[in-house]
Design a protein around this motif. Structure first.
Motif, PDB file in Angstrom:
ATOM      1  N   HIS A  61      -3.092  13.072   2.079  1.00 25.56           N
ATOM      2  CA  HIS A  61      -3.990  12.052   1.510  1.00 25.56           C
ATOM      3  C   HIS A  61      -4.444  11.022   2.534  1.00 25.56           C
ATOM      4  O   HIS A  61      -3.778  10.781   3.525  1.00 25.56           O
ATOM      5  N   ASP A  62      -5.636  10.458   2.272  1.00 26.94           N
ATOM      6  CA  ASP A  62      -6.146   9.310   3.005  1.00 26.94           C
ATOM      7  C   ASP A  62      -5.573   8.051   2.357  1.00 26.94           C
ATOM      8  O   ASP A  62      -5.169   8.074   1.188  1.00 26.94           O
ATOM      9  N   GLU A  63      -5.582   6.954   3.108  1.00 31.26           N
ATOM     10  CA  GLU A  63      -5.175   5.665   2.555  1.00 31.26           C
ATOM     11  C   GLU A  63      -6.182   4.594   2.966  1.00 31.26           C
ATOM     12  O   GLU A  63      -6.745   4.648   4.056  1.00 31.26           O
ATOM     13  N   ILE A  64      -6.355   3.628   2.087  1.00 33.18           N
ATOM     14  CA  ILE A  64      -7.110   2.415   2.391  1.00 33.18           C
ATOM     15  C   ILE A  64      -6.152   1.265   2.160  1.00 33.18           C
ATOM     16  O   ILE A  64      -5.534   1.173   1.092  1.00 33.18           O
ATOM     17  N   GLY A  65      -5.964   0.411   3.157  1.00 37.40           N
ATOM     18  CA  GLY A  65      -5.068  -0.728   3.046  1.00 37.40           C
ATOM     19  C   GLY A  65      -5.829  -2.030   2.962  1.00 37.40           C
ATOM     20  O   GLY A  65      -6.842  -2.210   3.648  1.00 37.40           O
ATOM     21  N   TYR A  66      -5.366  -2.951   2.104  1.00 36.62           N
ATOM     22  CA  TYR A  66      -5.964  -4.275   1.931  1.00 36.62           C
ATOM     23  C   TYR A  66      -4.831  -5.296   1.926  1.00 36.62           C
ATOM     24  O   TYR A  66      -3.937  -5.234   1.065  1.00 36.62           O
ATOM     25  N   PRO A 105       4.930  -8.645   4.729  1.00 37.99           N
ATOM     26  CA  PRO A 105       3.607  -8.232   4.257  1.00 37.99           C
ATOM     27  C   PRO A 105       3.618  -7.705   2.829  1.00 37.99           C
ATOM     28  O   PRO A 105       4.609  -7.161   2.351  1.00 37.99           O
ATOM     29  N   GLN A 106       2.482  -7.884   2.179  1.00 41.10           N
ATOM     30  CA  GLN A 106       2.155  -7.188   0.936  1.00 41.10           C
ATOM     31  C   GLN A 106       0.778  -6.578   1.168  1.00 41.10           C
ATOM     32  O   GLN A 106      -0.180  -7.314   1.451  1.00 41.10           O
ATOM     33  N   VAL A 107       0.711  -5.249   1.096  1.00 45.82           N
ATOM     34  CA  VAL A 107      -0.538  -4.549   1.343  1.00 45.82           C
ATOM     35  C   VAL A 107      -0.827  -3.649   0.150  1.00 45.82           C
ATOM     36  O   VAL A 107       0.015  -2.844  -0.244  1.00 45.82           O
ATOM     37  N   LEU A 108      -2.008  -3.826  -0.431  1.00 45.40           N
ATOM     38  CA  LEU A 108      -2.463  -2.955  -1.511  1.00 45.40           C
ATOM     39  C   LEU A 108      -3.021  -1.694  -0.865  1.00 45.40           C
ATOM     40  O   LEU A 108      -3.895  -1.778   0.001  1.00 45.40           O
ATOM     41  N   PHE A 109      -2.488  -0.530  -1.246  1.00 35.13           N
ATOM     42  CA  PHE A 109      -2.974   0.743  -0.728  1.00 35.13           C
ATOM     43  C   PHE A 109      -3.592   1.561  -1.849  1.00 35.13           C
ATOM     44  O   PHE A 109      -3.048   1.633  -2.958  1.00 35.13           O
ATOM     45  N   ILE A 110      -4.725   2.161  -1.543  1.00 33.59           N
ATOM     46  CA  ILE A 110      -5.356   3.135  -2.420  1.00 33.59           C
ATOM     47  C   ILE A 110      -5.295   4.464  -1.695  1.00 33.59           C
ATOM     48  O   ILE A 110      -5.699   4.555  -0.522  1.00 33.59           O
ATOM     49  N   SER A 111      -4.744   5.475  -2.347  1.00 33.57           N
ATOM     50  CA  SER A 111      -4.577   6.797  -1.751  1.00 33.57           C
ATOM     51  C   SER A 111      -5.423   7.813  -2.490  1.00 33.57           C
ATOM     52  O   SER A 111      -5.525   7.774  -3.712  1.00 33.57           O
ATOM     53  N   SER A 112      -6.013   8.734  -1.734  1.00 31.95           N
ATOM     54  CA  SER A 112      -6.776   9.811  -2.341  1.00 31.95           C
ATOM     55  C   SER A 112      -6.632  11.060  -1.471  1.00 31.95           C
ATOM     56  O   SER A 112      -6.854  10.972  -0.266  1.00 31.95           O
ATOM     57  N   PRO A 113      -6.224  12.191  -2.044  1.00 40.14           N
ATOM     58  CA  PRO A 113      -5.778  12.348  -3.423  1.00 40.14           C
ATOM     59  C   PRO A 113      -4.497  11.540  -3.698  1.00 40.14           C
ATOM     60  O   PRO A 113      -4.057  10.779  -2.854  1.00 40.14           O
TER      61      PRO A 113
END
Length: 127
Positions: A61-66, A105-113
């Motif tokens: 999966h890919d990840e997007i971190g915020y 840290p606190q990082v919101l990650f969105i993973s796909s798939p």
């Protein structure tokens, strides 16, 4: 392949309340607080301690971190950049990445798939 044991649930989640209810403890290396799963994506908050986080890849999966909280740096594919609250980055699958934070840290990650909590695809890379 999507793990259907983590079904999609339509909901609104209070991120601060979810993290407060699942706080990182001193004995935890890190913690992922899952906020939800779709059929092709998932979202969670990574909580860590100050200091380095080991380099690794995700094979499925890919990840997007915020960044929700914390300051430090992230390294993605050999490029290191400073990060702070409000910054975002993209990590393509099979790309080595890690980080180092000056404070917790606190990082919101969105993973796909989907990032399956029961079948992690993280492969640690030893330096």
């Amino acid at each position: 392949m999507t793990d259907l044991s983590h079904p999609t649930k339509i909901d609104v989640v209070d991120v601060d309340a979810a993290v407060e209810a699942d706080k990182l403890g001193d004995a935890d290396v890190f913690k992922r607080t899952y906020l939800g799963h779709g059929t092709q994506s998932s979202v969670f908050v990574f909580q860590g301690h100050a200091g380095p986080f080991r380099k690794h890849v995700h094979v499925d999966h890919d990840e997007i971190g915020y960044v929700l909280a914390g300051t430090g740096s992230v390294t993605v594919g050999g490029v290191t950049r400073p990060v702070k609250k409000g910054d975002v980055w993209v990590i393509p699958m099979n790309t080595p990445h890690g980080g180092e934070f000056e404070d917790a840290p606190q990082v919101l990650f969105i993973s796909s798939p989907i990032d399956d909590p029961d079948n992690q695809d993280r492969v640690w890379l030893d330096d």
